[in-house]
Design an enzyme around this catalytic site. Structure first.
Site, mmCIF file in Angstrom:
data_model
loop_
_atom_site.group_PDB
_atom_site.id
_atom_site.type_symbol
_atom_site.label_atom_id
_atom_site.label_comp_id
_atom_site.label_asym_id
_atom_site.label_seq_id
_atom_site.Cartn_x
_atom_site.Cartn_y
_atom_site.Cartn_z
ATOM 1 N N ASN A 64 0.864 -1.184 0.000
ATOM 2 C CA ASN A 64 0.000 0.000 0.000
ATOM 3 C C ASN A 64 0.902 1.237 0.000
ATOM 4 O OD1 ASN A 64 -1.787 2.063 0.475
ATOM 5 N ND2 ASN A 64 -2.398 1.360 2.524
ATOM 6 N N LYS A 95 0.076 4.279 -0.190
ATOM 7 C CA LYS A 95 -0.515 5.482 0.422
ATOM 8 C C LYS A 95 -0.289 6.682 -0.506
ATOM 9 C CE LYS A 95 -0.088 3.170 4.803
ATOM 10 N NZ LYS A 95 0.013 3.232 6.253
ATOM 11 N N HIS A 117 -9.439 1.157 4.948
ATOM 12 C CA HIS A 117 -8.156 1.320 5.643
ATOM 13 C C HIS A 117 -8.347 2.238 6.850
ATOM 14 C CE1 HIS A 117 -4.025 2.464 6.473
ATOM 15 N NE2 HIS A 117 -3.681 1.354 5.850
ATOM 16 N N GLU A 164 -6.681 4.601 7.922
ATOM 17 C CA GLU A 164 -6.468 6.030 7.643
ATOM 18 C C GLU A 164 -7.710 6.656 7.016
ATOM 19 O OE1 GLU A 164 -2.741 5.473 5.581
ATOM 20 O OE2 GLU A 164 -1.888 4.843 7.491
ATOM 21 N N GLU A 178 -5.299 -5.075 10.390
ATOM 22 C CA GLU A 178 -4.274 -4.054 10.620
ATOM 23 C C GLU A 178 -4.544 -3.355 11.946
ATOM 24 O OE1 GLU A 178 -2.409 -2.885 6.507
ATOM 25 O OE2 GLU A 178 -3.775 -1.354 7.231
ATOM 26 N N GLY A 187 2.730 2.118 10.829
ATOM 27 C CA GLY A 187 3.679 3.222 10.718
ATOM 28 C C GLY A 187 4.402 3.537 12.020
ATOM 29 N N SER A 197 3.645 -2.308 10.163
ATOM 30 C CA SER A 197 5.100 -2.399 10.333
ATOM 31 C C SER A 197 5.688 -3.733 9.879
ATOM 32 C CB SER A 197 5.484 -2.081 11.785
ATOM 33 O OG SER A 197 5.076 -0.759 12.117
HETATM 34 P P1 13P Z 1 3.202 0.310 7.667
HETATM 35 O O1 13P Z 1 3.706 -0.975 7.033
HETATM 36 O O2 13P Z 1 3.949 1.518 7.171
HETATM 37 O O3 13P Z 1 3.091 0.198 9.137
HETATM 38 O O4 13P Z 1 1.699 0.521 7.116
HETATM 39 C C1 13P Z 1 0.797 -0.517 7.212
HETATM 40 C C2 13P Z 1 -0.402 -0.171 6.417
HETATM 41 O O5 13P Z 1 -1.152 0.727 6.772
HETATM 42 C C3 13P Z 1 -0.666 -0.928 5.191
HETATM 43 O O6 13P Z 1 -1.931 -0.674 4.695
#
Ligand code: 13P
Length: 250
Positions: free
Chosen positions: A9, A11, A95, A97, A167, A173, A213
């Site tokens: 992903n 982002k 997601h 976010e 997740e 992150g 992560s």
């Molecule tokens: P990270 O791998 O940067 O923690 O992000 C995970 C994520 O949100 C994947 O959709």
């Protein structure tokens, strides 16, 4: 046997030129990866160019969101048929976010999920608890709520086309990965919900990815868990070497 999926992903990273360059460099690095499916999710603007750059390879393309309507007065939205036209085969829905920053609700996740299925896209639906929810011992309650709302009124055949991504928000992150055991516990709980509400064979077949992560140095431990069917990778999917190392985990 559930075939693992390793999805990146991106982002809100990579302009079109960077995205195309990345795919050209990634292609040979993952060409031998027959043990898993490889998916990348660029921003909307790069979808078509990435799909072209990935044509004929084993790299599939996902969008990061989708509208629930096919067309109409929905400023800023992109519909499922439009994503198909751009070359997407998958789409990430719900997601954290989008839930946290854009107020995405379980009901919206459900509408988007149905729109994606109708267009023939493979949805990758994200669920997961926040740190406060985990610390208050509410993880199962949250997963149950997200599942009941987000996956409402779907048939067993719909489920055969869906991928779930667990997740935990506290692991995204932050560099703080859920231990493989913690992730597997939630995966087991999600699978038990599906078994109870939809059916045992659907629950056994559905792929549940872990996200939060994921890095080259923890992918093997995660994939060693029978419950974990792949990964949704954020930060480490932006670099060719770390993403290809995760894809080539075995
Ligand atoms: P990270 O791998 O940067 O923690 O992000 C995970 C994520 O949100 C994947 O959709």
């Amino acid at each position: 046997m559930r075939r693992p999926v390793i999805a990146g992903n991106w982002k809100m990273y990579k302009k079109i030129g960077e995205a195309v360059e990345f795919i050209a460099a990634l292609r040979p690095k993952v060409a031998e990866a027959s043990h898993c499916e490889v998916v990348v999710a660029p921003p909307f603007t790069a979808l078509q160019a990435v799909a072209k750059a990935a044509a004929g390879s084993n790299i599939q393309v996902a969008a990061q969101d989708v509208a629930w309507e096919k067309e109409g007065a929905f400023t800023g939205d992109v519909s499922a048929p439009m994503l198909c036209e751009a070359g997407c085969t998958h789409v990430i829905i719900g997601h954290s976010e989008r839930r946290q920053i854009h107020g995405e609700t379980d009901e919206r996740v459900n509408r988007k999920l149905k729109a994606a299925l109708e267009a023939g896209l493979t949805p990758i639906v994200c669920v997961g608890e926040t740190l406060a929810e985990r610390e208050a011992n509410r993880t199962h309650e949250i997963l149950e709520r997200q599942f009941s709302g987000g996956f409402a009124a779907l048939t067993a055949s719909d489920f055969s086309r869906i991928i779930i991504a667990y997740e935990p928000v506290w692991a995204i992150g932050t560099g703080r990965t859920a231990t493989p055991e913690i992730a597997a516990q939630s995966h087991r709980y999600l699978r038990s919900l599906i078994a109870e509400k939809i059916g045992k064979s659907v629950a056994e077949q559905i792929r549940i990815l872990y996200g939060g992560s994921v890095k080259p140095d923890n992918i093997q431990g995660l994939m060693a868990q029978e419950e974990i069917d792949g990964a949704l990778v954020g930060g480490a999917s932006l670099k060719r070497d770390s993403f290809s190392a995760i894809v080539n985990y075995p």
